[in-house]
Design a protein around this motif. Structure first.
Motif, mmCIF file in Angstrom:
data_model
loop_
_atom_site.group_PDB
_atom_site.id
_atom_site.type_symbol
_atom_site.label_atom_id
_atom_site.label_comp_id
_atom_site.label_asym_id
_atom_site.label_seq_id
_atom_site.Cartn_x
_atom_site.Cartn_y
_atom_site.Cartn_z
ATOM 1 N N LEU A 65 0.828 -1.205 0.000
ATOM 2 C CA LEU A 65 0.000 0.000 0.000
ATOM 3 C C LEU A 65 0.866 1.259 0.000
ATOM 4 C CD1 LEU A 65 -2.731 1.430 0.218
ATOM 5 C CD2 LEU A 65 -2.588 1.165 2.707
ATOM 6 N N THR A 66 1.938 1.237 0.783
ATOM 7 C CA THR A 66 2.825 2.406 0.837
ATOM 8 C C THR A 66 3.471 2.664 -0.515
ATOM 9 O OG1 THR A 66 3.310 1.828 3.139
ATOM 10 C CG2 THR A 66 4.722 3.468 2.111
ATOM 11 N N TRP A 67 3.915 1.579 -1.166
ATOM 12 C CA TRP A 67 4.538 1.749 -2.482
ATOM 13 C C TRP A 67 3.514 2.165 -3.529
ATOM 14 C CZ3 TRP A 67 9.159 2.954 -2.602
ATOM 15 C CH2 TRP A 67 10.147 2.324 -1.842
ATOM 16 N N ALA A 68 2.257 1.742 -3.366
ATOM 17 C CA ALA A 68 1.210 2.174 -4.301
ATOM 18 C C ALA A 68 0.986 3.681 -4.193
ATOM 19 C CB ALA A 68 -0.086 1.417 -4.013
ATOM 20 N N ILE A 69 0.946 4.183 -2.958
ATOM 21 C CA ILE A 69 0.813 5.632 -2.757
ATOM 22 C C ILE A 69 2.016 6.351 -3.361
ATOM 23 C CG2 ILE A 69 0.707 7.451 -1.013
ATOM 24 C CD1 ILE A 69 -0.737 5.450 0.804
ATOM 25 N N HIS A 70 3.190 5.759 -3.167
ATOM 26 C CA HIS A 70 4.420 6.331 -3.723
ATOM 27 C C HIS A 70 4.328 6.415 -5.250
ATOM 28 C CE1 HIS A 70 8.757 7.177 -3.845
ATOM 29 N NE2 HIS A 70 8.835 6.313 -4.851
ATOM 30 N N PHE A 71 3.813 5.365 -5.872
ATOM 31 C CA PHE A 71 3.716 5.344 -7.333
ATOM 32 C C PHE A 71 2.751 6.410 -7.844
ATOM 33 C CE2 PHE A 71 1.324 3.919 -11.073
ATOM 34 C CZ PHE A 71 2.343 3.863 -12.006
ATOM 35 N N TRP A 72 1.589 6.538 -7.213
ATOM 36 C CA TRP A 72 0.606 7.503 -7.704
ATOM 37 C C TRP A 72 1.059 8.944 -7.461
ATOM 38 C CZ3 TRP A 72 -2.208 5.829 -11.277
ATOM 39 C CH2 TRP A 72 -2.703 4.524 -11.274
ATOM 40 N N ILE A 73 1.774 9.175 -6.379
ATOM 41 C CA ILE A 73 2.369 10.507 -6.192
ATOM 42 C C ILE A 73 3.416 10.757 -7.273
ATOM 43 C CG2 ILE A 73 3.784 11.938 -4.665
ATOM 44 C CD1 ILE A 73 2.431 10.649 -2.299
#
Length: 375
Positions: A65-73
């Motif tokens: 989930l953290t990396w998903a947020i990182h990707f969308w940012i």
């Protein structure tokens, strides 16, 4: 510089800040190791046992989930950079080059991160993933270096050189005042009280003061000693002479460590040292009492004039940072012209007012300060 360009610049900065925060979170707070460490006490608490290999799998899912947020940012970051690149297609050659270089770097970072996000949904060879990961890390460090150089360039432009297109969004004087304000707050005793309390010299001095270390033991004979403690050891020749163990604190070592801490600007050390030294100075007499001088030199390991100067320095530092005892004593010395201070009634009155405003209303210092102000 246009308003749209300024807005895009700061949106890119905020997106970059989000990328940094999520990357740090994913690698530290929500890393596989951090999540698995919580399983060590959480799973036994509910009576569940999961093999380490399965724990690793669960941890990877959780941190996803953290990396998903990182990707969308990162996607937002790339989009803003694309808009800014289009906006600066025309302009001076240097600006066009910097614009192209920045966008190319951001595009490569985004492209190298894309396989790492899509590998869950699309089968991507391990070699491609490893290459993308290595390239992503390398490009991130390169971009970070570029950001540092960019900030240095802006500060250089605002320090007197010809302002450029980037520096137009800054006002150096305002930034300098803000920086000075932040530094002042960081240097204040409120902010750094915990740090000063951890100062090694301060801690060692307090340990000497409290007798936790450096206690010097000696024997002393007392004839017809009236204390029960004297019965512990009696002289074998004369039963009326009792021998007792005397413990004295190593004050010279204590003063030496307090002095080092005061020289660093530690107000906590200054307050304790000022109180200790002033208690050994005959400041009320025009000619200091020789006995007090000997005691002071014995307890400080310093000459009389030297530890009086140290007392003045410590007192001033502690009073500056709001120590109630030091403010009150400094006010008294200024009012009476003692301890080498010239008489300064106005300064003394200001100090008395500070004591009344900052210290406990029921304290001795406040009561005495109020009485001085009424005169």
């Amino acid at each position: 510089m246009s308003a749209i360009s300024k807005i895009l610049h700061w949106l890119i900065f905020l997106a970059f800040l989000g990328l940094v925060c999520t990357a740090i979170a994913a690698n530290l707070l929500f890393s596989k190791e951090a999540i698995m460490s919580t399983f060590g006490f959480s799973l036994p608490a509910i009576g569940v046992e999961i093999p380490p290999a399965d724990q690793l799998f669960v941890a990877r899912i959780e941190r996803r989930l953290t990396w998903a947020i990182h990707f969308w940012i990162g996607t937002v970051f790339f989009t803003f950079a694309l808009f800014r690149f289009i906006l600066f297609l025309r302009g001076k050659r240097l600006h066009r080059f910097l614009n192209l270089f920045t966008f190319t770097l951001i595009a490569l970072i985004f492209a190298s991160g894309l396989p790492l996000f899509l590998r869950i949904y699309v089968e991507i060879p391990a070699e491609v993933q490893q290459f993308a990961r290595s390239a992503h890390y390398l490009l991130i460090w390169l971009f970070s270096l570029f950001v540092v150089l960019h900030i240095a360039w802006v500060l250089s432009l605002e320090n007197g050189r010809k302002p450029g297109i980037i520096s137009c969004m800054f006002q150096f004087r305002g930034n300098l005042l803000l920086l000075l304000a932040v530094v002042t707050l960081m240097r204040s005793p409120v902010v750094h009280a915990a740090d000063w309390a951890k100062d090694p010299d301060y801690l060692r001095a307090v340990a000497y003061m409290e007798g936790k270390i450096g206690v010097i033991k000696g024997s002393k004979s007392i004839k017809n000693c009236p204390y029960a403690k004297c019965d512990e050891v009696a002289d074998s020749v004369n039963r009326n002479v009792k021998m007792i163990t005397v413990k004295t604190r190593n004050y010279p070592r204590m003063v030496a460590h307090f002095k080092k801490s005061v020289e660093k600007g530690n107000p906590l050390a200054a307050g304790k040292l000022a109180k200790f030294l002033i208690g050994r100075i005959d400041y009320r007499s025009e000619v200091p009492d020789p006995t007090l001088i000997r005691i002071g030199e014995r307890d400080t390991g310093m000459r009389y004039d030297d530890y009086v100067k140290l007392a003045r320095k410590s007192l001033a530092l502690a009073a500056k940072h709001g120590d109630c005892y030091s403010m009150y004593k400094l006010a008294e010395f200024q009012r009476l012209g003692q301890l080498g201070f010239a008489k300064a009634p106005d300064v003394a009155e200001t100090l008395y007012q500070r004591v009344v405003q900052r210290c406990d209303p029921k304290s001795f210092f406040v009561i005495m300060s109020r009485s001085r102000l009424k005169r």
